[in-house]
Scaffold this active site. Structure first.
Site, mmCIF file in Angstrom:
data_model
loop_
_atom_site.group_PDB
_atom_site.id
_atom_site.type_symbol
_atom_site.label_atom_id
_atom_site.label_comp_id
_atom_site.label_asym_id
_atom_site.label_seq_id
_atom_site.Cartn_x
_atom_site.Cartn_y
_atom_site.Cartn_z
ATOM 1 N N CYS A 222 -2.593 -3.305 7.366
ATOM 2 C CA CYS A 222 -2.150 -3.261 8.767
ATOM 3 C C CYS A 222 -2.398 -1.858 9.328
ATOM 4 O O CYS A 222 -2.863 -0.968 8.611
ATOM 5 C CB CYS A 222 -0.664 -3.609 8.859
ATOM 6 S SG CYS A 222 0.422 -2.324 8.167
ATOM 7 N N GLU B 93 0.818 -1.209 0.000
ATOM 8 C CA GLU B 93 0.000 0.000 0.000
ATOM 9 C C GLU B 93 0.853 1.261 0.000
ATOM 10 O O GLU B 93 0.568 2.209 -0.730
ATOM 11 C CB GLU B 93 -0.922 0.032 1.231
ATOM 12 C CG GLU B 93 -1.886 -1.127 1.315
ATOM 13 C CD GLU B 93 -1.382 -2.301 2.147
ATOM 14 O OE1 GLU B 93 -2.209 -2.949 2.803
ATOM 15 O OE2 GLU B 93 -0.162 -2.561 2.139
#
Length: 150
Positions: free
Chosen positions: A83, A55
């Site tokens: 996360c 990401e």
């Protein structure tokens, strides 16, 4: 094939790139006006860098392409639930919506452990949709960890 499946397939291609490098197979693409403007895959071991998640790598490329840190009208497609670090970066980047392949019950912060994307106290919330090509995304991780543990 739906639009969501089309772009998740592109994220899966990124995850497969990570797997070829013996990285945890997580891939991500960022879309603006129906065009991919950022691609990323997990490179933590290769780069020897905690921050080298799919990401964050995609956000960095998309921000460069947009010439702005704000990715307001962008959507993210990621094979595995982000996360806490990545969920925070997604909020900070002002991404509009995140499409998630499979959930991560041990570390996910888009609904599993907590949902940092939709904290009312933050100045920005991110819509999310879960389960896009879930089985295919999940199988990538299962295959990788099965090989790893031999």
């Amino acid at each position: 094939m739906t639009r969501e499946e089309k772009y998740m397939k592109e994220a899966i291609k990124q995850a497969k790139r990570a797997m070829k490098m013996n990285e945890v197979p997580i891939g991500c693409v960022i879309v603006y006006n129906d065009e991919i403007i950022g691609r990323g895959y997990n490179r933590r071991m290769t780069d020897k860098n905690t921050l080298s998640h799919a990401e964050l790598n995609a956000i960095k490329k998309a921000s460069k392409k947009m010439d702005d840190w704000r990715l307001d009208d962008c959507e993210m497609y990621v094979t595995t639930e982000p996360c806490q670090m990545c969920a925070g970066a997604i909020v900070q980047a002002r991404i509009k919506k995140v499409y998630i392949g499979c959930m991560n019950p041990k570390a996910g912060c888009a609904g599993s452990i907590m949902n940092l994307l939709e904290v009312d106290a933050f100045n920005h919330q991110v819509e999310s949709e879960k389960g896009i090509l879930e089985e295919e995304c999940s199988n990538l991780l299962k295959e990788f960890f099965k090989k790893l543990r031999g």
